[in-house]
Design a protein around this motif. Structure first.
Motif, PDB file in Angstrom:
ATOM      1  N   ASP A  80       0.825  -1.211   0.000  1.00 20.67           N
ATOM      2  CA  ASP A  80       0.000   0.000   0.000  1.00 20.67           C
ATOM      3  C   ASP A  80       0.855   1.255   0.000  1.00 20.67           C
ATOM      4  N   CYS A  81       2.143   1.068   0.244  1.00 19.21           N
ATOM      5  CA  CYS A  81       3.027   2.226   0.381  1.00 19.21           C
ATOM      6  C   CYS A  81       4.455   1.829   0.018  1.00 19.21           C
ATOM      7  N   PHE A  82       5.191   2.756  -0.552  1.00 17.52           N
ATOM      8  CA  PHE A  82       6.600   2.557  -0.897  1.00 17.52           C
ATOM      9  C   PHE A  82       7.361   3.552  -0.027  1.00 17.52           C
ATOM     10  N   SER A  83       8.249   3.036   0.828  1.00 16.92           N
ATOM     11  CA  SER A  83       8.965   3.949   1.719  1.00 16.92           C
ATOM     12  C   SER A  83      10.474   3.855   1.552  1.00 16.92           C
ATOM     13  N   VAL A  84      11.072   5.019   1.383  1.00 17.90           N
ATOM     14  CA  VAL A  84      12.534   5.148   1.370  1.00 17.90           C
ATOM     15  C   VAL A  84      12.832   6.645   1.476  1.00 17.90           C
ATOM     16  N   ASP A  85      14.103   7.017   1.393  1.00 17.05           N
ATOM     17  CA  ASP A  85      14.469   8.434   1.469  1.00 17.05           C
ATOM     18  C   ASP A  85      13.703   9.232   0.401  1.00 17.05           C
ATOM     19  N   GLY A  86      13.301  10.449   0.759  1.00 16.49           N
ATOM     20  CA  GLY A  86      12.529  11.289  -0.152  1.00 16.49           C
ATOM     21  C   GLY A  86      13.190  11.447  -1.516  1.00 16.49           C
ATOM     22  N   SER A  87      14.510  11.643  -1.512  1.00 17.88           N
ATOM     23  CA  SER A  87      15.209  11.881  -2.786  1.00 17.88           C
ATOM     24  C   SER A  87      15.091  10.672  -3.717  1.00 17.88           C
ATOM     25  N   ILE A  88      15.068   9.492  -3.152  1.00 18.75           N
ATOM     26  CA  ILE A  88      14.930   8.283  -3.976  1.00 18.75           C
ATOM     27  C   ILE A  88      13.488   8.159  -4.460  1.00 18.75           C
ATOM     28  N   LEU A  89      12.549   8.448  -3.546  1.00 15.46           N
ATOM     29  CA  LEU A  89      11.116   8.349  -3.892  1.00 15.46           C
ATOM     30  C   LEU A  89      10.760   9.233  -5.076  1.00 15.46           C
ATOM     31  N   TYR A  90      11.313  10.462  -5.098  1.00 11.38           N
ATOM     32  CA  TYR A  90      10.970  11.413  -6.161  1.00 11.38           C
ATOM     33  C   TYR A  90      11.251  10.858  -7.556  1.00 11.38           C
ATOM     34  N   GLY A  91      12.259  10.001  -7.652  1.00  4.18           N
ATOM     35  CA  GLY A  91      12.582   9.400  -8.937  1.00  4.18           C
ATOM     36  C   GLY A  91      11.506   8.440  -9.437  1.00  4.18           C
ATOM     37  N   TYR A  92      10.591   8.066  -8.554  1.00  7.98           N
ATOM     38  CA  TYR A  92       9.559   7.078  -8.920  1.00  7.98           C
ATOM     39  C   TYR A  92       8.148   7.667  -8.943  1.00  7.98           C
ATOM     40  N   LEU A  93       8.078   8.968  -8.723  1.00  9.04           N
ATOM     41  CA  LEU A  93       6.770   9.623  -8.680  1.00  9.04           C
ATOM     42  C   LEU A  93       6.172   9.684 -10.084  1.00  9.04           C
ATOM     43  N   ASP A  94       4.892   9.339 -10.191  1.00 11.70           N
ATOM     44  CA  ASP A  94       4.213   9.483 -11.490  1.00 11.70           C
ATOM     45  C   ASP A  94       2.785   9.973 -11.264  1.00 11.70           C
ATOM     46  N   ASN A  95       1.991   9.973 -12.319  1.00 14.99           N
ATOM     47  CA  ASN A  95       0.641  10.543 -12.228  1.00 14.99           C
ATOM     48  C   ASN A  95      -0.281   9.843 -11.247  1.00 14.99           C
ATOM     49  N   SER A  96      -0.033   8.543 -11.010  1.00 17.16           N
ATOM     50  CA  SER A  96      -0.970   7.802 -10.155  1.00 17.16           C
ATOM     51  C   SER A  96      -0.532   7.796  -8.685  1.00 17.16           C
ATOM     52  N   THR A  97       0.664   8.348  -8.403  1.00 21.08           N
ATOM     53  CA  THR A  97       1.176   8.282  -7.026  1.00 21.08           C
ATOM     54  C   THR A  97       1.414   9.664  -6.432  1.00 21.08           C
ATOM     55  N   THR A  98       1.514   9.686  -5.093  1.00 19.61           N
ATOM     56  CA  THR A  98       1.805  10.939  -4.401  1.00 19.61           C
ATOM     57  C   THR A  98       2.749  10.649  -3.229  1.00 19.61           C
ATOM     58  N   ILE A  99       3.563  11.654  -2.882  1.00 21.34           N
ATOM     59  CA  ILE A  99       4.455  11.499  -1.724  1.00 21.34           C
ATOM     60  C   ILE A  99       3.864  12.312  -0.581  1.00 21.34           C
ATOM     61  N   LEU A 100       3.649  11.655   0.556  1.00 20.12           N
ATOM     62  CA  LEU A 100       3.010  12.340   1.685  1.00 20.12           C
ATOM     63  C   LEU A 100       3.937  13.404   2.272  1.00 20.12           C
ATOM     64  N   ASN A 101       3.335  14.402   2.915  1.00 14.90           N
ATOM     65  CA  ASN A 101       4.131  15.520   3.454  1.00 14.90           C
ATOM     66  C   ASN A 101       5.042  15.111   4.608  1.00 14.90           C
ATOM     67  N   GLU A 102       4.611  14.113   5.387  1.00 12.38           N
ATOM     68  CA  GLU A 102       5.401  13.724   6.561  1.00 12.38           C
ATOM     69  C   GLU A 102       6.773  13.180   6.168  1.00 12.38           C
ATOM     70  N   ARG A 103       7.771  13.495   6.993  1.00 10.34           N
ATOM     71  CA  ARG A 103       9.124  12.961   6.797  1.00 10.34           C
ATOM     72  C   ARG A 103       9.634  12.407   8.133  1.00 10.34           C
ATOM     73  N   PHE A 104      10.437  11.358   8.067  1.00 11.28           N
ATOM     74  CA  PHE A 104      10.903  10.712   9.292  1.00 11.28           C
ATOM     75  C   PHE A 104      12.425  10.528   9.287  1.00 11.28           C
ATOM     76  N   THR A 105      12.999  10.510  10.496  1.00 11.46           N
ATOM     77  CA  THR A 105      14.398  10.145  10.725  1.00 11.46           C
ATOM     78  C   THR A 105      15.371  10.775   9.719  1.00 11.46           C
ATOM     79  N   PRO A 106      15.658  12.056   9.858  1.00  9.08           N
ATOM     80  CA  PRO A 106      16.634  12.687   8.971  1.00  9.08           C
ATOM     81  C   PRO A 106      17.961  11.923   8.993  1.00  9.08           C
ATOM     82  N   GLN A 107      18.576  11.785   7.838  1.00  6.95           N
ATOM     83  CA  GLN A 107      19.841  11.059   7.776  1.00  6.95           C
ATOM     84  C   GLN A 107      20.803  11.689   6.772  1.00  6.95           C
ATOM     85  N   GLU A 108      22.080  11.412   6.984  1.00  5.93           N
ATOM     86  CA  GLU A 108      23.108  12.028   6.147  1.00  5.93           C
ATOM     87  C   GLU A 108      23.805  10.969   5.306  1.00  5.93           C
TER      88      GLU A 108
END
Ligand code: GLU
Length: 269
Positions: free
Chosen positions: A202-230
């Motif tokens: 029901d959900c694909f979770s990974v770092d935001g920067s990686i997720l953005y590469g998979y965003l398309d018309n049928s999907t959305t990235i939720l506003n919440e962000r967790f566990t900042p990492q370097e």
């Protein structure tokens, strides 16, 4: 007399073989003793780097051109230039979150520049450079699901990559908001996206920067962000000269503004 000649001849041959053997083995041990991690790379003439090939903008292999490009590719080229004086003296090897550590352990690659989060646990096994990028864990869902936040994922299944930090990050955050989530682990990001598309997760979770590469018309990235990492460049423990050179490269790029320029070039702020 003939016998004596044969014996002398044999003795000479044995002596020559012994001397040749000695000199070549002493040459070998000389270069071994003087050979540092950097010298080994210079002798080889290329820097071997483990990179992602499925993370657009960071490390991505364009299926049309077969070229690997992205922010971490440019970063690796800067290290190759620092060591070998030529950014093209570099060999890339595709890695995933699961394979990058073992490929470093086996010596298949000299370093890893692959969205590798610096953690205390990982620092026990590898040298990490100073950070070159910061990100946090995000959640991608299908627009049609109507899911708005982690709380809304109660009872749902989240797809994560094996050996990634994502599962632990979301597990801890889900607990805090009282959401009971399940996980399915995959070996690559395209597989998780396919599972989201087919409804297996029901959900694909990974770092935001990686997720953005998979965003398309049928999907959305939720506003919440967790566990900042370097992110840091990892190298093998003991290869301290290499680790130092990697750090110097990043440091110089930070000071000269080159790192910020690259971040802008790839649009990953
Ligand atoms: N950056 C995270 C990690 O190092 C996500 C996984 C990945 O880099 O592929 O675990």
């Amino acid at each position: 007399m003939k016998k004596l000649k044969v014996i002398i001849g044999l003795l000479l041959t044995v002596t020559i073989i012994a001397l040749t053997g000695c000199s070549s083995s002493s040459q070998k041990s000389d270069s071994g003793a003087a050979g540092s991690d950097i010298k080994a790379i210079k002798d080889r003439g290329t820097l071997k780097v483990g990179v992602k090939v499925d993370v657009p903008k960071f490390g991505y292999k364009d299926p049309k051109t077969s070229k690997i490009e992205g922010f971490e590719i440019d970063l690796s080229k800067a290290v190759a230039k620092k060591i070998l004086g030529d950014e093209n003296k570099i060999e890339f090897e595709a890695v995933t979150a699961k394979t990058r550590g073992p490929l470093l352990d086996s010596g298949d690659v000299d370093m890893i520049a692959a969205t590798f989060t610096i953690t205390d646990e990982r620092k026990k096994s590898y040298n990490f450079s100073e950070p070159y990028f910061k990100d946090s864990v995000g959640l991608m869902v299908k627009k049609s699901s109507g899911i708005k936040d982690l709380k809304g994922l109660n009872g749902k299944t989240i797809g994560v990559a094996q050996s990634a930090t994502s599962k632990q990050a979301i597990q801890e955050s889900a607990k805090k908001v009282g959401s009971d989530v399940k996980f399915l682990e995959f070996s690559s990001y395209p597989e998780i996206k396919a599972a989201l598309d087919s409804g297996r997760v029901d959900c694909f979770s990974v770092d935001g920067s990686i997720l953005y590469g998979y965003l398309d018309n049928s999907t959305t990235i939720l506003n919440e962000r967790f566990t900042p990492q370097e992110y840091g460049i990892a190298s093998k423990k003991g290869n301290d000269e290499l680790a130092k050179t990697i750090n110097e490269t990043i440091d110089e790029m930070k000071k000269s503004g080159e790192l910020d320029k690259l971040i802008k070039k790839w649009g990953i702020q």
